[in-house]
Design a protein around this motif. Structure first.
Motif, mmCIF file in Angstrom:
data_model
loop_
_atom_site.group_PDB
_atom_site.id
_atom_site.type_symbol
_atom_site.label_atom_id
_atom_site.label_comp_id
_atom_site.label_asym_id
_atom_site.label_seq_id
_atom_site.Cartn_x
_atom_site.Cartn_y
_atom_site.Cartn_z
ATOM 1 N N LEU A 28 -10.344 4.616 -11.764
ATOM 2 C CA LEU A 28 -9.185 4.607 -10.890
ATOM 3 C C LEU A 28 -8.515 3.235 -10.971
ATOM 4 C CD1 LEU A 28 -10.727 6.387 -7.795
ATOM 5 C CD2 LEU A 28 -9.284 7.377 -9.553
ATOM 6 N N ASP A 29 -7.412 3.174 -11.663
ATOM 7 C CA ASP A 29 -6.708 1.921 -11.849
ATOM 8 C C ASP A 29 -5.537 1.901 -10.874
ATOM 9 O OD1 ASP A 29 -5.280 0.234 -14.751
ATOM 10 O OD2 ASP A 29 -5.529 -0.390 -12.687
ATOM 11 N N ILE A 30 -5.554 0.978 -9.916
ATOM 12 C CA ILE A 30 -4.499 0.965 -8.905
ATOM 13 C C ILE A 30 -3.202 0.368 -9.426
ATOM 14 C CG2 ILE A 30 -6.111 0.903 -6.982
ATOM 15 C CD1 ILE A 30 -5.460 -2.072 -6.671
ATOM 16 N N ARG A 31 -3.197 -0.104 -10.662
ATOM 17 C CA ARG A 31 -1.970 -0.652 -11.210
ATOM 18 C C ARG A 31 -1.047 0.425 -11.752
ATOM 19 N NH1 ARG A 31 -4.518 -4.469 -15.440
ATOM 20 N NH2 ARG A 31 -5.866 -2.677 -15.499
ATOM 21 N N ASN A 55 -0.195 1.911 -3.706
ATOM 22 C CA ASN A 55 -0.047 1.321 -2.362
ATOM 23 C C ASN A 55 1.124 1.915 -1.600
ATOM 24 O OD1 ASN A 55 -2.177 -0.391 -2.888
ATOM 25 N ND2 ASN A 55 -0.848 -1.978 -3.708
ATOM 26 N N LEU A 56 1.682 3.014 -2.112
ATOM 27 C CA LEU A 56 2.821 3.707 -1.516
ATOM 28 C C LEU A 56 4.067 2.821 -1.451
ATOM 29 C CD1 LEU A 56 1.097 5.794 1.286
ATOM 30 C CD2 LEU A 56 1.705 6.492 -1.022
ATOM 31 N N GLU A 57 4.251 1.990 -2.457
ATOM 32 C CA GLU A 57 5.492 1.239 -2.615
ATOM 33 C C GLU A 57 6.384 2.035 -3.568
ATOM 34 O OE1 GLU A 57 3.670 -2.300 -4.172
ATOM 35 O OE2 GLU A 57 4.136 -3.376 -2.322
ATOM 36 N N LYS A 72 13.345 -2.367 -5.427
ATOM 37 C CA LYS A 72 12.266 -1.929 -4.548
ATOM 38 C C LYS A 72 12.901 -1.369 -3.285
ATOM 39 C CE LYS A 72 8.040 -3.317 -2.299
ATOM 40 N NZ LYS A 72 7.091 -4.380 -2.022
ATOM 41 N N ILE A 73 12.456 -0.179 -2.896
ATOM 42 C CA ILE A 73 12.990 0.441 -1.687
ATOM 43 C C ILE A 73 11.849 0.686 -0.713
ATOM 44 C CG2 ILE A 73 14.988 1.459 -2.833
ATOM 45 C CD1 ILE A 73 13.541 4.098 -2.928
ATOM 46 N N SER A 74 12.219 0.882 0.520
ATOM 47 C CA SER A 74 11.197 1.079 1.551
ATOM 48 C C SER A 74 10.495 2.422 1.357
ATOM 49 C CB SER A 74 11.826 1.019 2.941
ATOM 50 O OG SER A 74 12.634 2.154 3.159
ATOM 51 N N SER A 75 9.343 2.523 1.943
ATOM 52 C CA SER A 75 8.566 3.752 1.860
ATOM 53 C C SER A 75 9.327 4.916 2.495
ATOM 54 C CB SER A 75 7.222 3.545 2.548
ATOM 55 O OG SER A 75 6.451 4.695 2.486
#
Length: 140
Positions: A28-31, A55-57, A72-75
């Motif tokens: 499981l690679d979180i990248r 990370n839900l970004e 980058k936008i908000s969740s």
């Protein structure tokens, strides 16, 4: 006494070798990023896609003329875009009429594992997606 020390050193050396066994690694690679959706306009080629990280970004990306722009936008906004695209994707797929299979494709849509092609003749479908495409384009 010397024999005892020799046995102690030898056992420490032998037991110490067993501690160097390779450990299993997590797969499981979180990248990694997860493609939520993408819209590709073929003429001229321009792609806008939404990615979600572990990370839900959310990141909105656009590629045009070999240039990549990232926002980058908000969740909350990412979730709204995902829901809006999904509703338009499903509307185009199931509710709006489809022209013949042999036609010139102008838009390609991807949502998770599904893909849809919109032809030049499919005016209603094209308008449904292009309005969202223009709005996403303004975010850059």
């Amino acid at each position: 006494m010397r024999l005892f020390l020799f046995c102690l050193i030898l056992s420490t050396h032998v037991l110490g070798q067993n501690d160097n066994q390779p450990q299993k690694e997590s797969s499981l690679d979180i990248r990694t990023n997860f493609l939520v959706f993408s819209i590709t306009e073929l003429n001229p080629e321009k792609v806008i896609w939404l990615e979600r990280t572990a990370n839900l970004e959310y990141f909105l990306r656009m590629k045009q003329n070999n240039q990549l722009k990232i926002v980058k936008i908000s969740s909350r906004d990412g979730t709204k875009l995902d829901q809006e695209f999904a509703s338009r994707f499903l509307k185009c797929q199931y509710e709006l009429p489809e022209s013949s299979k042999d036609c010139e494709v102008t838009l390609r849509l991807k949502m998770k594992s599904e893909e849809q092609h919109i032809c030049k003749k499919d005016e209603q479908k094209a308008q449904e997606i292009k309005s969202l495409f223009k709005r996403l384009d303004m975010l850059f």
